[in-house]
Scaffold this active site. Structure first.
Site, PDB file in Angstrom:
ATOM      1  N   ARG A  71       0.838  -1.201   0.000  1.00 54.53           N
ATOM      2  CA  ARG A  71       0.000   0.000   0.000  1.00 54.53           C
ATOM      3  C   ARG A  71       0.872   1.249   0.000  1.00 54.53           C
ATOM      4  O   ARG A  71       1.283   1.743   1.048  1.00 54.53           O
ATOM      5  CB  ARG A  71      -0.918   0.007   1.225  1.00 54.53           C
ATOM      6  CG  ARG A  71      -2.014  -1.041   1.134  1.00 54.53           C
ATOM      7  CD  ARG A  71      -3.064  -0.793   2.201  1.00 54.53           C
ATOM      8  NE  ARG A  71      -4.178  -1.717   2.046  1.00 54.53           N
ATOM      9  CZ  ARG A  71      -5.305  -1.645   2.748  1.00 54.53           C
ATOM     10  NH1 ARG A  71      -5.456  -0.699   3.653  1.00 54.53           N
ATOM     11  NH2 ARG A  71      -6.279  -2.513   2.552  1.00 54.53           N
ATOM     12  N   ASP A  73       2.167   5.107  -0.279  1.00 51.58           N
ATOM     13  CA  ASP A  73       1.676   6.386   0.230  1.00 51.58           C
ATOM     14  C   ASP A  73       1.411   7.372  -0.904  1.00 51.58           C
ATOM     15  O   ASP A  73       1.794   7.133  -2.062  1.00 51.58           O
ATOM     16  CB  ASP A  73       2.700   6.999   1.181  1.00 51.58           C
ATOM     17  CG  ASP A  73       2.686   6.333   2.548  1.00 51.58           C
ATOM     18  OD1 ASP A  73       1.703   5.657   2.881  1.00 51.58           O
ATOM     19  OD2 ASP A  73       3.676   6.498   3.295  1.00 51.58           O
ATOM     20  N   TYR A 134      12.108  -1.801  -3.999  1.00 54.78           N
ATOM     21  CA  TYR A 134      11.864  -0.394  -4.297  1.00 54.78           C
ATOM     22  C   TYR A 134      13.138   0.249  -4.836  1.00 54.78           C
ATOM     23  O   TYR A 134      14.252  -0.224  -4.585  1.00 54.78           O
ATOM     24  CB  TYR A 134      11.446   0.368  -3.035  1.00 54.78           C
ATOM     25  CG  TYR A 134      10.019   0.144  -2.605  1.00 54.78           C
ATOM     26  CD1 TYR A 134       9.027   1.072  -2.905  1.00 54.78           C
ATOM     27  CD2 TYR A 134       9.656  -0.985  -1.878  1.00 54.78           C
ATOM     28  CE1 TYR A 134       7.708   0.869  -2.496  1.00 54.78           C
ATOM     29  CE2 TYR A 134       8.352  -1.195  -1.473  1.00 54.78           C
ATOM     30  CZ  TYR A 134       7.379  -0.264  -1.781  1.00 54.78           C
ATOM     31  OH  TYR A 134       6.082  -0.455  -1.383  1.00 54.78           O
ATOM     32  N   ARG A 222      11.790   5.529   3.005  1.00 54.23           N
ATOM     33  CA  ARG A 222      12.107   6.959   2.935  1.00 54.23           C
ATOM     34  C   ARG A 222      12.917   7.427   4.140  1.00 54.23           C
ATOM     35  O   ARG A 222      13.721   8.360   4.026  1.00 54.23           O
ATOM     36  CB  ARG A 222      10.829   7.769   2.778  1.00 54.23           C
ATOM     37  CG  ARG A 222      10.177   7.558   1.414  1.00 54.23           C
ATOM     38  CD  ARG A 222       9.144   8.621   1.112  1.00 54.23           C
ATOM     39  NE  ARG A 222       7.888   8.372   1.778  1.00 54.23           N
ATOM     40  CZ  ARG A 222       7.106   9.323   2.278  1.00 54.23           C
ATOM     41  NH1 ARG A 222       7.491  10.587   2.229  1.00 54.23           N
ATOM     42  NH2 ARG A 222       5.959   9.018   2.823  1.00 54.23           N
TER      43      ARG A 222
END
Length: 295
Positions: A71, A73, A134, A222
């Protein structure tokens, strides 16, 4: 980063009688979405767009809910996202041959579905996954970001030492409690196995972080990137990210970088005969060796 509270449908490996589980492979540009998950206030989301399109093209009276591998952001992109949806067998048989093309005609151009197929037994887009990969992209060019890439690359206004960033990253790889780099969610573990964390400078000068783990907690990627950028620009020593990890608590000095540099590139799954077992295993709440707790 994506570990929010999931719905009841995420928990099902068994498909209800009269339904078929369908796997969707998709990508999207996240800049104009309020993340993946549907929002109570009706903001534009990837899940909402796809569910509405699916309802329209199949002329259904109800909405069929998607379960997703990660999910993302608001502002985060995806190139290799995976989801599943359980559809009535009759509806699937009626629309399966033309569903992909019809969805392409209905969806906005910032979200695309590339493959729609019946999922193998035991498949769960979220729980069957064994890793997510990622990429985070940064430029330290003194002139800033190429205007054509500005929605996908972060500008860092300091020269970055990639070797120092990689040396710091090595200390974070492995199974750890990443509480210091996660936004805590009540009742959820922050123990993760970080399988890969490394930086490369591409021929165009952009620095690209590859971040691969079995799963991620909210803001984890992040936050890790933010800590490593502080090392790369000389504001913190190479040892600092590892010390933050060992402290086990959120550090106000760890900056959560902006979402637009982040892209979900790929989700990995085991062989078909191991899908159900992986799904059961992924639901177990982990603890580190020697740590308290169970279940």
């Amino acid at each position: 980063m994506f570990e929010r509270i999931y719905g009841v449908t995420d928990q099902r490996d068994d498909v209800q009688p009269g339904f078929v589980r369908v796997r969707l492979d998709l990508s999207y540009d996240g800049r104009d979405f309020s993340g993946w998950a549907k929002q109570a206030r009706g903001q534009r989301t990837v899940q909402g767009e796809i569910e509405d399109a699916l309802k329209t093209v199949t002329r259904s009276s109800e909405t069929y809910e998607l379960t997703v591998a990660g999910r993302t952001d608001a502002g985060v992109h995806a190139r290799g996202q995976v989801a599943h949806v359980d559809l009535p067998v009759a509806l699937w048989e009626e629309h399966r041959e033309k569903l992909l093309r019809r969805l392409a005609g209905r969806l906005s151009h910032d979200v695309r579905i590339w493959r729609v197929e019946e999922a193998p037994a035991g498949f769960n887009a979220r729980f069957s996954a064994i890793w997510r990969r990622y990429a985070y992209r940064v430029t330290d060019h003194p002139g800033g970001v190429d205007p054509l890439l500005r929605g996908h690359v972060l500008w860092h206004d300091w020269t970055l030492d990639m070797d120092a960033m990689n040396a710091a990253a090595e200390r974070l790889v492995g199974e750890h409690d990443f509480a210091a780099y996660c936004k805590k969610r009540e009742g959820a573990t922050t123990i993760r196995t970080l399988q890969e964390l490394r930086w490369e400078r591409r021929p165009d000068g952009i620095l690209e972080a590859t971040v691969k783990a079995d799963a991620f907690c909210h803001n984890m990627v992040r936050s890790l990137v933010g800590a490593l950028l502080f090392v790369g620009d000389g504001h913190r020593p190479v040892e600092w990210p590892g010390k933050v990890l060992a402290a086990g608590v959120r550090d106000s000095a760890v900056h959560v970088v902006r979402p637009h540099g982040l892209t979900l590139e790929e989700v990995g799954y085991p062989a078909d005969d191991q899908l159900a077992a992986r799904s059961r295993e992924a639901r177990n709440k982990r603890s580190l060796p020697g740590s308290a707790g169970c279940c």
